[in-house]
Design a protein around this motif. Structure first.
Motif, mmCIF file in Angstrom:
data_model
loop_
_atom_site.group_PDB
_atom_site.id
_atom_site.type_symbol
_atom_site.label_atom_id
_atom_site.label_comp_id
_atom_site.label_asym_id
_atom_site.label_seq_id
_atom_site.Cartn_x
_atom_site.Cartn_y
_atom_site.Cartn_z
ATOM 1 N N TYR A 31 0.823 -1.204 0.000
ATOM 2 C CA TYR A 31 0.000 0.000 0.000
ATOM 3 C C TYR A 31 0.854 1.249 0.000
ATOM 4 O O TYR A 31 2.052 1.208 0.289
ATOM 5 N N MET A 32 0.188 2.382 -0.331
ATOM 6 C CA MET A 32 0.854 3.666 -0.201
ATOM 7 C C MET A 32 0.298 4.314 1.058
ATOM 8 O O MET A 32 -0.921 4.526 1.165
ATOM 9 N N ALA A 54 -6.450 -3.335 -4.459
ATOM 10 C CA ALA A 54 -7.067 -3.600 -3.151
ATOM 11 C C ALA A 54 -8.225 -2.642 -2.900
ATOM 12 O O ALA A 54 -8.174 -1.475 -3.291
ATOM 13 N N GLN A 55 -9.235 -3.165 -2.245
ATOM 14 C CA GLN A 55 -10.396 -2.344 -1.861
ATOM 15 C C GLN A 55 -10.344 -2.000 -0.376
ATOM 16 O O GLN A 55 -11.156 -1.233 0.118
ATOM 17 N N GLY A 56 -9.421 -2.595 0.299
ATOM 18 C CA GLY A 56 -9.280 -2.382 1.743
ATOM 19 C C GLY A 56 -8.062 -3.153 2.209
ATOM 20 O O GLY A 56 -7.290 -3.677 1.389
ATOM 21 N N PRO A 57 -7.888 -3.278 3.517
ATOM 22 C CA PRO A 57 -6.666 -3.949 3.985
ATOM 23 C C PRO A 57 -6.698 -5.468 3.870
ATOM 24 O O PRO A 57 -5.650 -6.103 3.923
ATOM 25 N N LEU A 58 -7.902 -6.057 3.721
ATOM 26 C CA LEU A 58 -7.987 -7.522 3.771
ATOM 27 C C LEU A 58 -7.916 -8.143 2.378
ATOM 28 O O LEU A 58 -8.761 -7.861 1.525
ATOM 29 N N PRO A 59 -6.939 -8.989 2.125
ATOM 30 C CA PRO A 59 -6.870 -9.651 0.817
ATOM 31 C C PRO A 59 -7.888 -10.783 0.694
ATOM 32 O O PRO A 59 -8.423 -11.252 1.715
ATOM 33 N N TRP A 98 4.606 0.707 1.559
ATOM 34 C CA TRP A 98 4.938 -0.295 2.578
ATOM 35 C C TRP A 98 4.183 -1.579 2.246
ATOM 36 O O TRP A 98 3.288 -1.571 1.398
ATOM 37 N N GLY A 99 4.502 -2.648 2.921
ATOM 38 C CA GLY A 99 3.797 -3.898 2.643
ATOM 39 C C GLY A 99 3.729 -4.807 3.849
ATOM 40 O O GLY A 99 4.401 -4.572 4.866
ATOM 41 N N ILE A 136 -2.218 -2.855 -3.657
ATOM 42 C CA ILE A 136 -2.453 -4.094 -4.404
ATOM 43 C C ILE A 136 -2.277 -5.313 -3.506
ATOM 44 O O ILE A 136 -1.539 -5.286 -2.520
ATOM 45 N N HIS A 137 -2.979 -6.361 -3.875
ATOM 46 C CA HIS A 137 -2.718 -7.686 -3.327
ATOM 47 C C HIS A 137 -2.045 -8.461 -4.460
ATOM 48 O O HIS A 137 -2.676 -8.710 -5.498
ATOM 49 N N PRO A 138 -0.766 -8.791 -4.313
ATOM 50 C CA PRO A 138 -0.061 -9.426 -5.440
ATOM 51 C C PRO A 138 -0.581 -10.818 -5.755
ATOM 52 O O PRO A 138 -1.101 -11.515 -4.883
ATOM 53 N N LYS A 139 -0.419 -11.176 -7.023
ATOM 54 C CA LYS A 139 -0.793 -12.522 -7.471
ATOM 55 C C LYS A 139 0.478 -13.319 -7.689
ATOM 56 O O LYS A 139 1.424 -12.814 -8.321
#
Lengths: 745, 325
Positions: free
Chosen positions: A425-426, A470-475, A584-585, A659-662
């Motif tokens: 995320y930023m 991402a739409q929020g913090p939860l993947p 950060w991630g 993003i939630h990476p694939k």
């Protein structure tokens, strides 16, 4: 005397010259066909054997289960050490199942006075939780010299002298090995090791908040160690069995008890990680002998466990080899999974004994080009998809799905994808006077930026589509994550034609104006809005990404100043709260929303508390809900609270939900049973190979092509011909001049 | 000569102290002990207590160069610099920040480095001298002109190009040798061939040009003219007279390199997956392992000094006029 070069030297030279030309031409015309591939990096004796070939890019730092916390370390130790629980290989959502334990324990809750409470008791009433874990009898450790005993039952290698060690360079140099049964005391010993002053376990501070007495225990051990070591660095063994820990006790040979403060259901997830794997005290004692560390013989490098594999070669500079543990207990391939698993053939081996593969060879491969080429040549069985070879390997179908290219299909290579339990995320520093704070002005500024920074574009340009916005913090895959319309962030997206669509930039500009920055200028001063982006990315390859980031802000007429610095300075700025905007991630430890939502929990702030909340977000309402949610069991009530928390976060926008990476994994046709699992690390035991098919393909793909060598030699020799002639002519001229002088002409 | 060598060895001591001090200053200019601890303890869940403990365990909790709280000589000895540097002078490299014995690691990683560097060095000298002599022999001809042009082109190309191109052509297209990796014993040969070929080809351009100059310098001297006047063939003149005398400047550049062969090549080892000392140093820099960086810089300095002394000694061997005083 005249020297007739034409009849002697010249003829000889031309004859031998022609001989070589003919020989090399023959080589060029009749290429040599080798019986085996010449470019095979493995010994011919391994051909056709049941060996999985993998690689590692960075040598693991620690293989001690009390210390290891990185995925590149877990890749090895998760196959060796067995915690009491593991994740079911095929079922989704991720489910814990027993590994060495008989069952998943149900905690017993106690109040402050030690009275038993109902399982449904409120978390506030619960003073202690007790987990009683019973392990299966008949589980044995891998063969190891630490267990070797003589006829009288005395350990053979527990009193080694300098002389004994003089010819020992690796653990394999000890001629005798032994084993013993796994007992509950080994699990208790390992929990105690988390507090060992020399191990620096990364979860000590966290576990000290939960496991009863662990904090004081760490202090006791620290004092005891200092007294025992008395300045020595080598050969100090602190016998933890002599120091009891109230929070971890042996009940009987096969049962142990863990007592924690309050309610903490996530403990079970932690107990599926190597931190809670068993450690035999005699192994610890064996490696603590004087002189062992000097020879790099330590538990950090030579793990000893009960798992399906044992590390038989540890040369982290070249190769690490896992071999089947001959003492491995009975474990079978799962017979149930998701609906699709049977169709994909993932249940074909149901009920068969694990592991399937005899040996796993990991080779050090630092550079991506040789790694990728070796995979294509069949010398690695599985591979990730590298950015530089993405187009060669993967393409997008008409429907937007990813699939392997025709060239890969021809080789029988298949693609597996999964969304990682991670988020990048930023973040905005909430302590910053411009982008931080909880005022409506600051919120609107952050929301406007959230709309402008187009992560869909970033994924497309820089990640080749390997990720989801991402739409929020939860993947996905984490309890609380919602799909579809209910799952979109309404502050950034609209739901259009059955999918989320980023709000228009005009809307972001409107928000920016409402925040006091019409057209990117401060309404009070008229000065352009200048924001600072902190990054440790200083290399040329990151320049494009940084330019892209500045371009996103430019959409709002905001000037983004990129402050690239080295990693250490960047970390320092983050700790001191001097960074304004940053990237950060987080990779999940376990599949529970608490493991993501705690990243925005106020008391977990980085500034002041040194926590993982890098944005220093501190919303009292969110904190209150987090405290309620964190210890709840999954269910509608918890889901409702999570929804509220996520909504608060989306409104406050402390992060641009990046993003939630694939994960993309390619595998050859001879690999079976692979199913991506983003939480489990002990998955090697489920894989099966067809070594015969691999041998055939390797031979077919790697026939040596020799004719260019012959051709090159011919060209070289032929091109040298004028030089040879020139030499001979020159020599002849010299001779003639000499002869002429002799004749007086 | 012995007095000369002893004197040179004594000169080496202040040089090594200076090198150590410089390495120390540069390293701690960009890294604090706290930074090192964070790198080693990992990214997640690192507490200030864990950092303090890590530093204490490894002696990084002391002041860098001067301990104002200590008394007497301890003001200088109870510091990070003294504690981590003095033992180097008896070649006790200590433990890495990860806890491994550095001396043992160096011993084990030295051989793969040598396995690549030594054949590259020997074959390289042979090939370069051969090409240089060929150009000198055909001096002024089209072969000489084009040879120099090709040499300039070859020395202008990055080593990385040779590495990637070589891997692509020899391993990927022709399937002749493994693209990367390493093994011990006879199995090592198949991994060594390509790096050695690439190492030799990569060095041809610059060395051939240099050696050609040395040969041309000698080829016009009086003793060569005398040899020709005696009726010796040009080949004999070149091999028996010019080569011997041109070896003096060649030795200047070559002998000094010999000890440094142990250190290995950073690019070659990284691209070919050779577990040598070159990659050991790079890994240490990336992981901020000061103990290894310090040990490798020290070792490199010692080997360089040895190389210079060997060069001086070799002068006396090849040129009897030279005396070491």
């Amino acid at each position: 005397m005249k020297y007739d070069i034409r009849t002697t030297e010249l003829r000889k030279m031309i004859r031998s010259y022609l001989f070589y030309v003919v020989l090399l031409s023959a080589l060029a015309i009749f290429p040599v066909h080798a019986p085996a591939a010449w470019n095979n990096p493995y010994p011919a004796s391994e051909e056709g054997k049941n060996i999985l070939y993998a690689s590692f890019r960075e040598r693991p730092k620690h293989l001690d289960p009390a210390r290891s916390y990185s995925s590149n370390e877990y890749e090895f130790i998760a196959q060796i050490y067995e915690p009491p629980f593991q994740y079911h290989y095929l079922k989704r959502p991720y489910t814990l199942v027993p590994l060495t334990a008989v069952s998943i324990p149900t905690p017993v809750y106690l109040d402050q006075n030690g009275r038993k409470l109902s399982p449904k008791a409120s978390a506030t009433d619960i003073a202690y939780s007790i987990y009683e874990i019973r392990i299966r009898p008949g589980i044995y450790y891998q063969p190891h010299p630490a267990f070797a005993k003589d006829a009288e039952g005395r350990y053979l290698y527990h009193a080694l002298s300098e002389r004994d060690l003089s010819k020992i360079y690796t653990v394999a140099d000890f001629p005798r090995t032994g084993t013993r049964e796994l007992v509950a005391a080994d699990y208790v010993y390992q929990i105690k090791r988390l507090a060992h002053p020399k191990l620096h376990s990364p979860i000590l501070s966290l576990m000290a908040d939960y496991i009863v007495g662990l904090k004081a225990y760490a202090e006791t051990l620290d004092r005891a160690y200092k007294k025992l070591a008395d300045g020595r660095e080598d050969g100090v063994y602190l016998d933890l069995t002599r120091y009891p820990l109230a929070g971890a006790e042996v009940v009987d040979r096969y049962t142990y008890r863990v007592k924690i403060y309050g309610k903490y259901p996530q403990l079970l997830y932690w107990m599926a990680m190597p931190f809670f794997a068993p450690m035999a005290p005699e192994v610890d004692r064996f490696f603590s002998q004087p002189g062992m560390a000097r020879k790099n013989l330590t538990l950090h490098w030579y793990p000893v466990g009960t798992g399906p594999y044992m590390l038989t070669m540890n040369d982290p500079n070249r190769r690490m080899v896992l071999e089947r543990n001959p003492n491995y207990h009975e474990e079978h391939y799962p017979s149930e999974g998701e609906a699709e698993d049977r169709r994909r053939g993932l249940l074909a081996d149901a009920g068969k004994r694990l592991p399937f593969i005899d040996k796993v060879i990991f080779s050090l491969e630092k550079e991506s080009i040789p790694y990728w080429n070796k995979f294509l040549q069949g010398y690695y069985d599985r591979s990730g998809v590298l950015s530089e070879s993405f187009d060669q390997a993967v393409r997008f179908s008409g429907s937007g799905d990813t699939e392997v290219t025709e060239a890969m299909k021809k080789k029988g290579i298949t693609l597996l994808t999964s969304v990682a339990a991670s988020t990048y995320y930023m973040g905005f520093n909430m302590l910053d006077p411009v982008v931080g704070g909880y005022s409506e002005r600051a919120r609107k500024l952050r929301q406007a930026i959230s709309i402008a920074v187009d992560y869909e574009e970033q994924i497309s340009i820089f990640r080749n589509g390997r990720g989801i916005a991402a739409q929020g913090p939860l993947p996905p895959g984490i309890f609380g994550h919602r799909e579809g319309r209910a799952g979109i962030n309404p502050y950034v997206y609209d739901w259009v034609n059955g999918k989320p669509k980023r709000k228009p930039i005009s809307y972001a500009r409107k928000l920016l104006a409402e925040a006091g920055y019409p057209d990117g200028r401060d309404a009070r001063t008229g000065k352009p809005l200048l924001l600072y982006f902190e990054t440790p990315a200083t290399g040329p390859e990151e320049k494009a990404q940084l330019d892209w980031m500045a371009k996103q802000f430019k959409k709002l007429n905001i000037q983004l100043v990129v402050r690239a610095t080295d990693y250490n300075r960047f970390q320092e700025k983050m700790r001191k709260g001097n960074a304004q905007i940053f990237v950060w991630g987080w990779n999940a430890d376990y599949p529970d929303p608490e493991n993501f939502l705690f990243l925005l929990h106020g008391p977990n702030k980085k500034v002041g508390n040194n926590g993982e909340n890098a944005a220093n977000y501190d919303n009292p309402e969110y904190n209150r809900l987090f405290e309620r949610m964190k210890n709840m069991d999954n269910g509608p009530e918890r889901l409702a609270i999570i929804d509220q928390m996520v909504d608060i976060l989306r409104r406050d926008a402390p992060w641009v939900w990046g993003i939630h990476p694939k994960n993309f994994t390619l595998q050859h046709a001879w690999v079976y049973n692979a199913k991506p699992h983003v939480m489990a690390n002990n998955t090697l035991k489920y894989l099966r190979l067809d070594p015969e098919l691999r041998s055939q393909k390797r031979t077919a793909w790697n026939r040596p092509v020799v004719w260019p060598i012959g051709l090159l030699a011919v060209v070289l020799v032929a091109s040298a011909f004028p030089a040879v002639l020139a030499y001979i002519r020159r020599e002849r001229r010299v001779q003639r001049r000499g002869s002429d002088r002799e004749d007086g002409r | 000569m012995i007095a000369y060598i002893v004197r040179r060895l004594l000169y080496a001591v202040p040089i090594l102290i200076g090198v150590n001090l410089l390495t120390f200053a540069l390293f701690f200019f960009v890294n604090s002990p706290d930074d090192m601890a964070r790198i080693h303890l990992g990214m997640k869940r690192v507490t200030p207590e864990a950092i303090a403990k890590w530093k204490e365990d490894r002696g990084y909790d002391k002041p860098l160069l001067y301990n104002s709280r200590a008394a007497g000589a301890d003001k200088f000895t109870d510091t990070i610099f003294f504690r981590h540097s003095v033992r180097l002078f008896v070649f006790d490299f200590g433990r890495s920040d990860q806890g491994r014995n550095i001396g043992r690691d160096i011993m084990s990683r030295m051989w793969p480095s040598l396995a690549i560097a030594l054949p590259t060095f020997l074959v390289g000298i042979l090939v370069n001298i051969t090409f240089a002599m060929l150009l000198a022999f055909f001096r002024g001809s089209y072969l000489d002109t084009w040879g120099v042009v090709v040499a300039v082109i070859m020395m202008s190309i990055s080593t990385l190009f040779y590495v990637i191109g070589g891997q692509y052509l020899v391993s990927k297209l022709l399937h002749l040798v493994p693209i990367s990796g390493y093994d011990t014993g006879v199995e090592a040969i198949k991994f060594i061939i390509l790096p050695v070929i690439i190492g030799v080809i990569g060095g041809i351009g610059s060395s051939t040009r240099l050696y050609r100059t040395f040969f041309l310098e000698e080829i016009n001297k009086d003793y060569v003219r005398t040899a020709r006047a005696k009726g010796l063939s040009e080949l004999r003149v070149l091999f028996h007279h010019v080569l011997k005398n041109a070896m003096i400047p060649i030795l200047t550049g070559v002998v000094v390199i010999i000890p440094l062969l142990f250190i290995g090549s950073l690019i070659m080892e990284s691209f070919f997956g050779i577990p040598g000392l070159g990659s050991y140093t790079i890994d240490a820099i990336n992981s901020q392992d000061f103990a290894i960086v310090r040990a490798m810089v020290f070792l490199g300095s010692v080997l360089y000094i040895i190389g210079l002394i060997l060069t001086d000694i070799s002068y006396t061997v090849v040129d009897p006029r030279v005396r070491l005083n």
